[in-house]
Design an enzyme around this catalytic site. Structure first.
Site, PDB file in Angstrom:
ATOM      1  N   HIS A  40       0.797  -1.082  -0.262  1.00 20.36           N
ATOM      2  CA  HIS A  40      -0.086   0.305  -0.291  1.00 20.36           C
ATOM      3  C   HIS A  40       1.168   1.352   0.229  1.00 20.36           C
ATOM      4  O   HIS A  40       0.860   2.070   0.534  1.00 20.36           O
ATOM      5  CB  HIS A  40      -0.802   0.394   1.507  1.00 20.36           C
ATOM      6  N   SER A 128      -6.910  -5.105  10.990  1.00 21.65           N
ATOM      7  CA  SER A 128      -8.169  -5.516  11.015  1.00 21.65           C
ATOM      8  C   SER A 128      -8.842  -4.441  11.402  1.00 21.65           C
ATOM      9  O   SER A 128      -8.185  -3.350  12.273  1.00 21.65           O
ATOM     10  CB  SER A 128      -8.840  -6.053  11.959  1.00 21.65           C
ATOM     11  N   ARG A 321     -20.517 -19.293  38.205  1.00 23.76           N
ATOM     12  CA  ARG A 321     -20.923 -17.752  38.115  1.00 23.76           C
ATOM     13  C   ARG A 321     -20.362 -17.273  39.080  1.00 23.76           C
ATOM     14  O   ARG A 321     -19.130 -16.647  39.212  1.00 23.76           O
ATOM     15  CB  ARG A 321     -21.113 -17.499  37.226  1.00 23.76           C
ATOM     16  N   GLU A 368     -18.097  -4.538  24.632  1.00 24.11           N
ATOM     17  CA  GLU A 368     -17.221  -5.328  24.401  1.00 24.11           C
ATOM     18  C   GLU A 368     -16.303  -5.888  23.596  1.00 24.11           C
ATOM     19  O   GLU A 368     -14.944  -5.839  23.499  1.00 24.11           O
ATOM     20  CB  GLU A 368     -18.365  -7.023  24.105  1.00 24.11           C
ATOM     21  N   ARG A 475     -25.956 -20.158  34.526  1.00 25.88           N
ATOM     22  CA  ARG A 475     -26.544 -19.482  35.401  1.00 25.88           C
ATOM     23  C   ARG A 475     -26.846 -20.244  36.761  1.00 25.88           C
ATOM     24  O   ARG A 475     -27.087 -19.990  37.846  1.00 25.88           O
ATOM     25  CB  ARG A 475     -27.727 -18.988  34.792  1.00 25.88           C
TER      26      ARG A 475
END
Length: 623
Positions: A40, A128, A321, A368, A475
């Site tokens: 590039h 990315s 958890r 996230e 859970r």
């Protein structure tokens, strides 16, 4: 043709010298990409002036000692401009001209198409688009709040990637945390891969957007060396996170390609490259010695204390958890352990760490991608991050996890509320793809504990596992199966039921292990002896135990609270195939779209309840 050589530029270099350096960076970018036949160059030409001023006058860095804890960090978010970065390395004297011209983008060499940490001057792999700014924020967070070092973080990004949402997550967090040690330089060259960018040269819009996220914005002509210098001086004043919006020309300095569409990602043909090098003034051999890092002033780190994991009584019902949260607090005795949350810490129990070690707990809110980027940045600086959210929501950050593996980062991830087991919340909250995602990550380790004791032990194990490790938790609360002193080696399994007369093997993990145990009881009532394996290590998997079970019983039933693609069933089949074992086999996994309901209703509807497991075993034995 002007040829400048045997000159070393430093912070006091005048504008004429900076211009020569920028031209050298352009020439070498053209030469390297043309020699490789790919790359590039035009994207490199637009940012050469920015980088010439930065490396000469503002980047406080010892090229011979890249691990200096006080040294600045430079991240090329627009990683495709690697010819420019490698040309900078040549100007710094750490890469030779021969290496640049003969190994760039060649197999087996370190000057890859996009930069990776195989080079000691590169912190993270980029390419990315939309991730470099996010990593820079993570490193800046570590510098300010953990290391308390004076280094600055500089990120070069392209204007095309400003369309990525992750960029704005990152700038939001830079503003929220008031990261005055962070500067992003946007190379606004107007042209993307397939035409003009969204905003083209509307630099004021970029500035307003950056300011809306709490960052200081400075708009400049990206080819005015004095303006660049003034902007970088302001950015380094320690007052605010800064975004420098630099209007540039793609292909600057080469009239035949400057601001012309259709040249993205294309090397200049040899004849055009020769004309370009001549137009740019010919090759140079300038060397740069920029400002050196300030003296390191590390904050005294507390000594590591012994890690005492929580213990649970056999038979007590405890959610994995919950056990994860308690074990994470215990690991806080290690000063290198940090915890990151995406505003679900009261459900995942990552918040338990906040109560014990607030100075090492980082809230990214519902972002996230940025949570993973922060974890990567902290891992770069030597910390052991644990990043936690619902398993379903980790999938949003998959590309960041994938790129972290390219960077060979070590970090621990925990996905809670996995599978249809969560019940009434419905399919939007159910992690039923996460095992496939994490198993596919290069070098990953994947755990799926079935009780509190194993969850705590595996949480602790991740602190010493290299690469990216993943803990899948549930859970609901389920009975504790193992005593507190039980060990859980990476790549192991536990056989909870076995006899010399076993006729079938039931394989489960997490909630389905408990369903397998109940199914074994039902089968026993029918006179059928079933072996039960807890496959807590999904990757690497215990191939030896599975092969023994296949040989001993001749029939295997695998039940998992996950989609059939890419999960435990395929891990088991892969292991059996490698061992040459071919038992009768049944794979139970959810295929229909689940809805809301109780755990028992949803497990049964998915075909992974104890009744379905027992029936699958009976069917195999009738064959």
């Amino acid at each position: 043709m002007t040829t400048v050589s045997n000159t070393t530029l430093g912070p006091a270099s005048d504008s004429a010298q900076l211009f020569e350096l920028a031209q050298q960076l352009r020439v070498d970018s053209v030469r390297a990409s043309t020699g490789a036949g790919s790359g590039h160059p035009t994207s490199s030409l637009s940012a050469a002036d920015l980088m010439a001023v930065l490396m000469s006058r503002h980047l406080r860095y010892d090229w011979e000692a890249p691990d200096n804890p006080a040294g600045d960090h430079l991240i090329f978010s627009k990683g495709h401009a690697s010819p420019l970065l490698y040309a900078m390395f040549k100007a710094a004297g750490v890469v030779g001209d021969e290496e640049l011209m003969t190994t760039y983008r060649r197999f087996g060499h370190r000057l890859q198409g996009h930069p990776t940490p195989v080079l000691p001057w590169v912190d993270v792999a980029t390419g990315s688009l939309g991730q470099g700014i996010a990593y820079g924020v993570g490193i800046a967070l570590a510098g300010r709040y953990l290391e308390k070092q004076p280094y600055r973080v500089w990120v070069l990004c392209g204007d095309s990637e400003m369309a990525e949402g992750s960029v704005w997550e990152a700038l939001d967090k830079a503003g929220h945390h008031e990261l005055a040690n962070f500067t992003a330089l946007i190379d606004v060259n107007r042209l993307g891969q397939s035409g003009p960018t969204e905003l083209e040269w509307d630099t004021d819009s970029y500035a307003r957007r950056a300011e809306a996220f709490g960052c200081r914005a400075i708009v400049i002509d990206g080819h005015d060396l004095d303006a660049i210098d003034q902007a970088l001086t302001t950015a380094a004043d320690g007052q605010a996170p800064t975004v420098i919006v630099a209007k540039t020309v793609k292909g600057r300095g080469v009239a035949e390609v400057a601001d012309k569409d259709g040249w993205h990602g294309k090397p200049l043909p040899e004849d055009l490259a020769e004309r370009a090098v001549a137009e740019l003034g010919g090759p140079r051999d300038l060397r740069v010695r920029g400002p050196q890092p300030p003296d390191a002033t590390p904050a005294p780190a507390p000594a590591a204390e012994p890690v005492e994991l929580p213990r649970f009584d056999l038979g007590d019902k405890v959610a994995t958890r919950v056990a994860f949260g308690k074990a994470l607090v215990a690991l806080g005795a290690r000063p290198d352990v940090v915890a990151l949350d995406a505003e679900v810490g009261n459900s995942t129990h990552a918040e338990d760490f906040k109560k014990a070690y607030p100075e090492r707990y980082f809230q990214t809110y519902i972002a996230e991608q940025q949570m993973i980027a922060d974890a990567v940045g902290m891992a770069v600086r030597g910390y052991r991050p644990y990043a936690t959210t619902f398993a379903a929501f980790l999938t949003r950050a998959h590309d960041f996890i994938r790129m972290a593996a390219v960077s060979e980062i070590t970090m621990a991830l925990c996905g809670t509320h996995s599978g249809v087991e969560i019940g009434a919340d419905g399919p939007s909250q159910m992690g039923v793809e996460d095992l496939a995602m994490m198993r596919a990550v290069r070098g990953s380790t994947v755990f799926y504990p079935s009780d509190a004791t194993s969850a705590a032990a595996l949480t602790a194990a991740m602190a010493d596992v290299e690469g990216i490790s993943y803990l899948r938790t549930t859970r609901g609360a389920y009975p504790v199966l193992y005593p507190g002193d039980e060990t859980f080696p990476v790549g192991g399994s536990k056989t909870l039921r076995h006899s010399a007369d076993d006729q079938v093997t039931l394989v489960g993990a997490g909630v389905t292990l408990h369903e397998c145990l109940a199914a074994a009881d039902r089968l026993a009532d029918d006179g059928i002896q079933a072996r039960v394996i807890d496959l807590y290590s999904v990757k690497p998997v215990d191939a030896d135990a599975l092969a023994r079970a296949a040989q001993d019983t001749g029939a295997l039933v695998v039940a998992e609270d996950h989609h059939p693609e890419g999960g435990i069933g395929e891990a088991v089949l892969s292991a059996l195939s490698a061992s040459g074992s071919h038992p009768a086999f049944a794979h139970l996994a959810g295929t229909d779209l689940p809805g809301s309901g109780t755990t028992d209703e949803l497990l049964d509807a998915a075909g992974i309840s104890r009744a379905h497991i027992a029936e699958a075993a009976r069917t195999l034995l009738k064959r």
